[in-house]
Design an enzyme around this catalytic site. Structure first.
Site, PDB file in Angstrom:
ATOM      1  CG  ASP A  18     -23.162  62.363  23.490  1.00 45.32           C
ATOM      2  OD1 ASP A  18     -23.625  61.202  23.588  1.00 45.32           O
ATOM      3  OD2 ASP A  18     -23.755  63.344  23.976  1.00 45.32           O
ATOM      4  CG  PHE A  51     -21.962  63.435  34.800  1.00 41.88           C
ATOM      5  CD1 PHE A  51     -22.844  62.400  34.509  1.00 41.88           C
ATOM      6  CD2 PHE A  51     -22.161  64.669  34.202  1.00 41.88           C
ATOM      7  CE1 PHE A  51     -23.909  62.603  33.650  1.00 41.88           C
ATOM      8  CE2 PHE A  51     -23.228  64.880  33.342  1.00 41.88           C
ATOM      9  CZ  PHE A  51     -24.105  63.846  33.069  1.00 41.88           C
ATOM     10  NE  ARG A  61     -27.026  69.953  25.034  1.00 41.99           N
ATOM     11  CZ  ARG A  61     -27.260  68.652  25.238  1.00 41.99           C
ATOM     12  NH1 ARG A  61     -26.324  67.768  25.024  1.00 41.99           N
ATOM     13  NH2 ARG A  61     -28.447  68.252  25.642  1.00 41.99           N
TER      14      ARG A  61
HETATM   15  P1  IMP Z   1     -26.901  54.846  28.069  1.00 38.05           P
HETATM   16  O1  IMP Z   1     -25.672  54.299  27.340  1.00 38.05           O
HETATM   17  O2  IMP Z   1     -28.202  54.313  27.571  1.00 38.05           O
HETATM   18  O3  IMP Z   1     -26.772  54.643  29.562  1.00 38.05           O
HETATM   19  O4  IMP Z   1     -26.995  56.416  27.884  1.00 38.05           O
HETATM   20  C1  IMP Z   1     -26.090  57.192  27.196  1.00 38.05           C
HETATM   21  C2  IMP Z   1     -26.517  58.646  27.357  1.00 38.05           C
HETATM   22  O5  IMP Z   1     -26.326  59.052  28.724  1.00 38.05           O
HETATM   23  C3  IMP Z   1     -25.647  59.580  26.540  1.00 38.05           C
HETATM   24  O6  IMP Z   1     -26.159  59.799  25.248  1.00 38.05           O
HETATM   25  C4  IMP Z   1     -25.660  60.841  27.381  1.00 38.05           C
HETATM   26  O7  IMP Z   1     -26.776  61.620  27.050  1.00 38.05           O
HETATM   27  C5  IMP Z   1     -25.849  60.377  28.809  1.00 38.05           C
HETATM   28  N1  IMP Z   1     -24.576  60.387  29.585  1.00 38.05           N
HETATM   29  C6  IMP Z   1     -23.968  59.325  30.145  1.00 38.05           C
HETATM   30  N2  IMP Z   1     -22.844  59.683  30.811  1.00 38.05           N
HETATM   31  C7  IMP Z   1     -22.726  61.021  30.636  1.00 38.05           C
HETATM   32  C8  IMP Z   1     -21.728  62.004  31.066  1.00 38.05           C
HETATM   33  O8  IMP Z   1     -20.716  61.723  31.741  1.00 38.05           O
HETATM   34  N3  IMP Z   1     -21.966  63.292  30.689  1.00 38.05           N
HETATM   35  C9  IMP Z   1     -23.062  63.655  29.947  1.00 38.05           C
HETATM   36  N4  IMP Z   1     -23.996  62.777  29.537  1.00 38.05           N
HETATM   37  C10 IMP Z   1     -23.827  61.473  29.868  1.00 38.05           C
END
Ligand code: IMP
Length: 178
Positions: free
Chosen positions: A102, A154, A167
């Protein structure tokens, strides 16, 4: 602190239009003789993946599988070390795989996951994300298909949650302080 829904950043119509374009690009790049396995990362990407694959041409050999992972971290930042809760049902050895996520934020989760999947010897391994919070990147991740680049705020809806909430929204919205 309490949070509430803010403005729409991406409407359902904008999302649908872009998802269709992405599917067309993926179909063009891969050809009908190339069987493709879409690997969705639960839970958020399930919403995007199901719309994406339904835009793929009928004559394409398309498979769908899911994985559920969580990254160890301090609650707000991911560490990038992922734990598999639910693994793929089928082997990806020799398959053309597209990982569907996502959102990519720091990139740590995805980059660790790609390492795990690469060890299973797929014929090819590509990444398709709906949203890219590029300003937050801590590690380089090769994103082959990206829906939208968004600012460091966010967002929720269309599969994305805040503490398990929102969601189910059809549009993607900002979350703001109450
Ligand atoms: P990262 O790239 O390892 O920091 O983590 C990515 C994950 O962080 C995604 O799969 C989401 O679950 C969560 N995430 C990051 N930013 C958002 C946001 O703005 N809304 C909802 N989930 C987010």
């Amino acid at each position: 602190m309490a949070y509430k829904l803010g403005d729409v950043i991406l409407s359902r119509e904008t999302i649908a239009r872009r998802v269709k374009e992405m599917a067309e690009q993926i179909a063009k790049d891969n050809g009908t003789e190339n069987n493709l396995t879409f690997v969705g990362i639960l839970t958020g990407a399930a919403f995007f993946l199901t719309d994406l694959v339904r835009e793929m041409p009928e004559n394409m050999d398309v498979k769908v599988d899911f994985m559920s992972v969580a990254s160890y971290g301090d609650g707000t930042e991911s560490s990038g070390v992922v734990r598999i809760f639910h693994d793929l049902k089928s082997s990806i050895e020799g398959k053309n795989v597209i990982v569907v996520e996502d959102i990519v934020d720091s990139g740590l989760t995805l980059s660790h996951l790609l390492g795990l999947l690469q060890n299973r010897n797929p014929a090819s391994l590509k990444v398709c994300v709906l949203l890219d919070k590029y300003e937050r990147r801590k590690t380089e991740v090769k994103v082959d298909y990206c829906g939208f680049r968004i600012p460091d705020k966010f967002v929720v809806g269309y599969g994305l949650d805040y503490a398990g909430k929102w969601r189910h929204l059809k549009d993607i919205k900002y979350v703001v302080e109450e």
